[in-house]
Scaffold this motif. Structure first.
Motif, PDB file in Angstrom:
ATOM      1  N   GLN A 158       0.879  -1.159  -0.098  1.00 21.53           N
ATOM      2  CA  GLN A 158      -0.150   0.040  -0.025  1.00 21.53           C
ATOM      3  C   GLN A 158       0.853   1.246  -0.037  1.00 21.53           C
ATOM      4  OE1 GLN A 158      -3.811  -0.359   0.551  1.00 21.53           O
ATOM      5  NE2 GLN A 158      -3.233   1.142  -0.650  1.00 21.53           N
ATOM      6  N   ALA A 167      -4.281   7.422  -8.910  1.00 19.56           N
ATOM      7  CA  ALA A 167      -5.351   6.769  -8.566  1.00 19.56           C
ATOM      8  C   ALA A 167      -5.912   5.890  -9.994  1.00 19.56           C
ATOM      9  CB  ALA A 167      -6.260   7.230  -7.699  1.00 19.56           C
ATOM     10  N   VAL A 171      -5.781   1.888 -10.474  1.00 19.69           N
ATOM     11  CA  VAL A 171      -7.115   0.757 -10.645  1.00 19.69           C
ATOM     12  C   VAL A 171      -7.098   0.511 -11.961  1.00 19.69           C
ATOM     13  CG1 VAL A 171      -8.523   1.681  -8.897  1.00 19.69           C
ATOM     14  CG2 VAL A 171      -8.528   2.778 -10.918  1.00 19.69           C
ATOM     15  N   ARG A 176      -5.788  -5.793  -6.410  1.00 17.70           N
ATOM     16  CA  ARG A 176      -5.397  -5.790  -5.209  1.00 17.70           C
ATOM     17  C   ARG A 176      -5.435  -7.276  -4.639  1.00 17.70           C
ATOM     18  NH1 ARG A 176      -5.614  -2.321  -0.381  1.00 17.70           N
ATOM     19  NH2 ARG A 176      -5.882  -3.874   1.448  1.00 17.70           N
ATOM     20  N   TRP A 181      -0.769  -4.900  -4.211  1.00 15.69           N
ATOM     21  CA  TRP A 181      -0.960  -4.610  -5.425  1.00 15.69           C
ATOM     22  C   TRP A 181      -0.366  -5.338  -6.540  1.00 15.69           C
ATOM     23  CZ3 TRP A 181      -5.773  -1.494  -6.312  1.00 15.69           C
ATOM     24  CH2 TRP A 181      -6.186  -1.010  -5.326  1.00 15.69           C
TER      25      TRP A 181
ATOM     26  N   VAL B  95      -8.487   3.296  10.774  1.00 15.14           N
ATOM     27  CA  VAL B  95      -7.535   2.890   9.623  1.00 15.14           C
ATOM     28  C   VAL B  95      -7.342   1.522   9.587  1.00 15.14           C
ATOM     29  CG1 VAL B  95      -5.228   3.393   8.524  1.00 15.14           C
ATOM     30  CG2 VAL B  95      -6.595   5.434   9.547  1.00 15.14           C
ATOM     31  N   GLY B  98     -10.611  -0.106   8.229  1.00 15.13           N
ATOM     32  CA  GLY B  98     -10.784  -0.337   6.732  1.00 15.13           C
ATOM     33  C   GLY B  98      -9.766  -1.130   5.996  1.00 15.13           C
ATOM     34  N   ASN B  99      -8.625  -1.296   6.269  1.00 11.30           N
ATOM     35  CA  ASN B  99      -7.849  -2.113   5.747  1.00 11.30           C
ATOM     36  C   ASN B  99      -8.013  -3.421   5.984  1.00 11.30           C
ATOM     37  OD1 ASN B  99      -5.555  -0.668   4.333  1.00 11.30           O
ATOM     38  ND2 ASN B  99      -5.883   0.650   5.913  1.00 11.30           N
ATOM     39  N   SER B 102     -10.986  -4.310   3.798  1.00 11.80           N
ATOM     40  CA  SER B 102     -10.605  -4.606   2.382  1.00 11.80           C
ATOM     41  C   SER B 102      -9.858  -6.087   1.992  1.00 11.80           C
ATOM     42  CB  SER B 102      -9.757  -3.558   2.036  1.00 11.80           C
ATOM     43  OG  SER B 102      -8.356  -3.969   2.452  1.00 11.80           O
TER      44      SER B 102
ATOM     45  N   THR C  85      -9.850   5.448   4.477  1.00  9.68           N
ATOM     46  CA  THR C  85      -9.352   4.150   4.974  1.00  9.68           C
ATOM     47  C   THR C  85      -9.858   3.080   4.077  1.00  9.68           C
ATOM     48  OG1 THR C  85      -9.145   2.487   6.779  1.00  9.68           O
ATOM     49  CG2 THR C  85     -11.015   3.717   6.765  1.00  9.68           C
ATOM     50  N   GLU C  86     -10.986   3.431   3.224  1.00  8.85           N
ATOM     51  CA  GLU C  86     -11.569   2.559   2.108  1.00  8.85           C
ATOM     52  C   GLU C  86     -10.551   1.868   1.227  1.00  8.85           C
ATOM     53  OE1 GLU C  86     -14.703   1.298   2.228  1.00  8.85           O
ATOM     54  OE2 GLU C  86     -15.145   2.101   3.966  1.00  8.85           O
ATOM     55  N   ALA C  87     -10.243   0.846   1.217  1.00  9.22           N
ATOM     56  CA  ALA C  87      -9.155   0.384   0.614  1.00  9.22           C
ATOM     57  C   ALA C  87      -9.454  -0.467  -0.701  1.00  9.22           C
ATOM     58  CB  ALA C  87      -8.097  -0.356   1.365  1.00  9.22           C
ATOM     59  N   GLU C  88     -10.956  -0.982  -0.856  1.00 15.06           N
ATOM     60  CA  GLU C  88     -10.978  -1.999  -1.878  1.00 15.06           C
ATOM     61  C   GLU C  88     -11.115  -1.315  -3.281  1.00 15.06           C
ATOM     62  OE1 GLU C  88     -13.061  -1.696   0.702  1.00 15.06           O
ATOM     63  OE2 GLU C  88     -14.173  -3.436   1.410  1.00 15.06           O
ATOM     64  N   GLN C  89     -10.632  -2.035  -4.421  1.00 17.39           N
ATOM     65  CA  GLN C  89     -10.421  -1.485  -5.630  1.00 17.39           C
ATOM     66  C   GLN C  89     -11.728  -1.020  -5.942  1.00 17.39           C
ATOM     67  OE1 GLN C  89      -8.226  -3.806  -7.791  1.00 17.39           O
ATOM     68  NE2 GLN C  89      -8.192  -2.655  -9.623  1.00 17.39           N
ATOM     69  N   GLN C  91     -14.201   0.350  -4.332  1.00 15.39           N
ATOM     70  CA  GLN C  91     -14.521   1.757  -3.893  1.00 15.39           C
ATOM     71  C   GLN C  91     -13.661   2.803  -4.459  1.00 15.39           C
ATOM     72  OE1 GLN C  91     -17.069   0.872  -2.338  1.00 15.39           O
ATOM     73  NE2 GLN C  91     -16.473   1.374  -0.041  1.00 15.39           N
ATOM     74  N   ILE C  92     -12.242   2.533  -4.945  1.00 12.79           N
ATOM     75  CA  ILE C  92     -11.718   3.711  -5.475  1.00 12.79           C
ATOM     76  C   ILE C  92     -12.314   3.909  -6.891  1.00 12.79           C
ATOM     77  CG2 ILE C  92      -9.458   4.011  -6.446  1.00 12.79           C
ATOM     78  CD1 ILE C  92      -8.316   2.182  -4.258  1.00 12.79           C
ATOM     79  N   TYR C 103      -7.078   9.681  -5.082  1.00  9.26           N
ATOM     80  CA  TYR C 103      -7.408   8.695  -3.910  1.00  9.26           C
ATOM     81  C   TYR C 103      -6.238   8.260  -3.428  1.00  9.26           C
ATOM     82  CZ  TYR C 103     -10.844   5.425  -2.113  1.00  9.26           C
ATOM     83  OH  TYR C 103     -11.539   4.582  -1.057  1.00  9.26           O
ATOM     84  N   LEU C 104      -6.151   8.651  -1.804  1.00  9.94           N
ATOM     85  CA  LEU C 104      -5.018   8.259  -1.329  1.00  9.94           C
ATOM     86  C   LEU C 104      -5.640   7.628  -0.037  1.00  9.94           C
ATOM     87  CD1 LEU C 104      -2.258   8.591  -0.566  1.00  9.94           C
ATOM     88  CD2 LEU C 104      -2.501  10.747   0.509  1.00  9.94           C
ATOM     89  N   ILE C 105      -5.023   6.200   0.119  1.00 10.67           N
ATOM     90  CA  ILE C 105      -5.645   5.209   1.135  1.00 10.67           C
ATOM     91  C   ILE C 105      -4.685   5.529   2.543  1.00 10.67           C
ATOM     92  CG2 ILE C 105      -5.602   2.953   1.714  1.00 10.67           C
ATOM     93  CD1 ILE C 105      -6.146   2.211  -1.464  1.00 10.67           C
ATOM     94  N   LYS C 106      -5.568   5.576   3.559  1.00 14.39           N
ATOM     95  CA  LYS C 106      -4.925   5.659   4.730  1.00 14.39           C
ATOM     96  C   LYS C 106      -4.244   4.209   5.262  1.00 14.39           C
ATOM     97  CE  LYS C 106      -8.104   9.188   6.480  1.00 14.39           C
ATOM     98  NZ  LYS C 106      -9.350   9.388   7.458  1.00 14.39           N
TER      99      LYS C 106
END
Ligand SMILES: C[S@@+](CC[C@H](N)C(=O)[O-])C[C@H]1O[C@@H](n2cnc3c(N)ncnc32)[C@H](O)[C@@H]1O
Lengths: 305, 159, 129
Positions: A158, A167, A171, A176, A181, B95, B98-99, B102, C85-89, C91-92, C103-106
């Protein structure tokens, strides 16, 4: 546990001999930090004992590990941006015009680290070159076998993926997988990765239209820079382009290169700039186009063929 | 999904990796952490829910002393109050949550973080994964709880 | 030049604001999407060039905020960067389709944040003053 000056001298000499990387006195902290984990894994006797082991006949494999540990592999996607803007605005249109009959472009990412540079190029080629029916081959090489393996694998954490990769492109070209990734098969099939020492004679390679030799000459002394630039020049098409890092130049090192400024960037070419054989390659150097949101200037900006 | 085969979709290694990334990104692993203030006692419990195709919680437990120190670092401010600390710990679990989400099946929704002083006495769900991250010699416990195969209406957050 | 930081966590707002101020932005803050729309409404003649947008927030979430901004032609010059923090593809892809630019993931590193701003070309001192 600190490093004796003899140990430092031995390691500096080893790394210079094997990889041409110069470690000036004052870099003891660096050597110590990079050797520490290797010394610990080897045994409890400390760092000087480990360096003594390196010098023994049984230390052969460990010496290679030490050289690898002393490479600096810092990299990112679209590093410094501008070279990649110029690649799209000037270089690709010119190469498309020049390779109209063979319809193939060969690229070398000559110190590829974990592969971000090679895959950045692959993304731009997939956008601007491949759809026109051209074949693209990217050779990615590095002296560090671990980095070559990572390039081949094409998997990024990440934190790594976040560095410089827009971004929309992320994608589009990555999937992922767990916490990581994975680069797409399309990009991966364009890139071939292999171990290669720039400071040694080069193996047999294709003739390259495009060479990225970025942020690696900085580790070498003047004579090594000159000989590396000389070897790279011989591996290139006279009409090809060489990209160097922001703090690197051919100026005052190897005067046989032809330098063309484009905006704030200087393009180095093995042969004198000629007008394109066909089509409308940019005639005069111009400032690069403004950055566009998607990271890729519209393909229509410059009609190549 | 079976009610008793609580196969974890998340491994302790995943949690270690994510946790390490979180601490690194918040610059919490840089220089040596300051000595947490030992005048503070007790533990903070933070949790965030995941609902949808998978149901459960991600929770984090950290001593108040360590939480104060973490917050000072995140805010670059020595003068932090209890609200700041709750907010910072809540953001950490958010944080992480959320990870972790996923890594689960697609199509789940993350709730908003909650921070409390006590773990809920009922056992609302099954712990399926746990790891300990270390901060200034203080453990930060991260756990994933599954409520799969249970009656969701009778459940409350484990925090 | 203004930037707007939208996040329900005060800690995260402070962290982002600190970095943006360091780069020379004047930073506005909002704790949810609704508040953020109000901030934009009261800054019509000096709109922020950038908004960083958290996803999961009370009252109005970040995705709905992005949609609302994109539906308002008067706000089209505000660059939107999801920081979440939403990290699924998936969602992006959703957020980009709704009109987010980046889009920047925490968690993210400070370098990654600056890289993205640089890439978006929204550094103060460049572009409109
Ligand atoms: C700082 S990275 C540059 C990566 C990429 N080109 C970029 O600009 O981001 C330098 C790389 O050069 C490699 N390197 C150092 N000495 C080398 C040598 N003698 N031959 C080939 N590669 C070398 C290192 O292993 C390292 O991965």
């Amino acid at each position: 546990m600190s490093l004796s000056s003899q140990s430092f001298a031995y390691v500096a000499d080893l790394v210079r001999r094997e990889a041409a990387i110069v470690l000036e006195p004052g870099k003891e902290y660096l050597v110590e930090a990079r050797l520490q984990p290797l010394a610990r894994a080897h045994g409890p006797a400390g760092i000087d004992a480990y360096v003594a082991f390196l010098q023994s006949p049984g230390g052969y494999g460990a010496r290679a590990e030490v050289v690898e540990a002393l490479t600096t592999n810092e990299t990112s996607w679209f590093r410094d941006r501008e070279p990649f803007d110029v690649l799209v605005s000037h270089v690709i249109p010119d190469l498309l015009a020049r390779t109209a009959t063979r319809r193939k472009i060969t690229v070398w990412s000559a110190a590829c680290s974990s592969g971000q540079e090679a895959y950045t190029i692959a993304m731009l080629m997939a956008e601007h070159v491949v759809p026109r029916g051209w074949q693209v081959e990217i050779l990615a090489t590095d002296i560090a076998p671990g980095m070559v393996a990572r390039t081949r694998e094409g998997r990024y954490s990440q934190l790594e993926i976040g560095r410089g990769l827009p971004a929309p492109l992320m994608v589009k070209h990555f999937q992922r997988v767990g916490t990581q990734w994975q680069v797409s098969d399309q990009l991966r099939s364009m890139v071939r990765a292999q171990v290669l020492n720039l400071a040694a004679p080069l193996p047999l390679m294709p003739v390259f239209d495009l060479v990225f030799l970025r942020n690696v000459l900085i580790y070498f002394d003047q004579p090594t820079k000159r000989s590396v630039l000389g070897r790279v020049r011989k591996a290139m098409s006279p009409e090809g382009y060489l990209f160097l890092g922001g703090a690197e130049t051919t100026l005052g090192i190897d005067e046989s290169w032809h330098r063309t400024p484009v905006g704030r960037l200087t393009l180095n070419r093995p042969g004198p700039p000629a007008t394109a054989a066909t089509g409308a390659a940019p005639a005069a150097p111009a400032a690069p186009p403004p950055r566009t949101f998607s990271g890729v200037s519209p393909a229509t900006r410059q009609k190549a063929i | 999904m079976s009610a008793f085969a609580q196969e974890s979709p998340v491994t302790p290694e995943d949690l270690q990796l994510l946790g390490g990334d979180v601490l690194a990104a918040f610059l919490l692993d840089h220089d040596r952490p300051g000595d947490p203030d030992h005048g503070r006692s007790g533990v903070l419990h933070a949790s965030v829910s995941v609902r949808g195709a998978w149901n459960g919680w991600i929770t984090l437990e950290v001593s108040r002393a360590a939480a104060h120190d973490l917050t000072r670092r995140m805010l670059h401010d020595d003068d932090v109050d209890d609200d700041d600390v709750r907010d910072a710990v809540g953001e950490l679990v958010n944080v992480l949550g959320g990870n972790v989400k996923s890594l689960l099946v697609d199509g789940c929704v993350l709730g908003l973080p909650e921070v409390t002083d006590h773990q809920h006495p009922d056992q609302p769900s099954v712990e399926i994964c746990r790891t300990e991250l270390w901060w200034a010699d203080h453990p930060v416990t991260v756990r994933v709880w599954s409520a799969e195969g249970r009656d969701l209406h009778s459940l409350r957050s484990p925090a | 030049m203004h930037a707007l930081v939208i996040d329900d966590s005060r800690t995260m707002r402070m962290m982002l604001a600190r970095q943006l101020e360091h780069l020379g932005f004047e930073v506005l803050q909002a704790g949810d999407g609704q508040q953020a729309l109000e901030v934009l409404a009261s800054n019509r003649d000096d709109l922020p060039v950038l908004a960083t947008v958290d996803w999961n927030m009370p009252v109005m979430n970040g995705l709905d905020f992005v949609k609302a901004v994109r539906a308002d032609n008067g706000l089209r010059d505000v660059t939107l960067m999801m920081v979440t923090t939403e990290a699924e593809q998936g969602q992006i892809v959703r957020a980009l389709a709704a009109g987010a630019h980046e889009y920047l993931i925490k968690p993210f590193s400070a370098e990654a944040f600056v890289d993205k701003l640089d890439y978006l070309g929204v550094k103060p001192g460049r572009g409109a003053a």
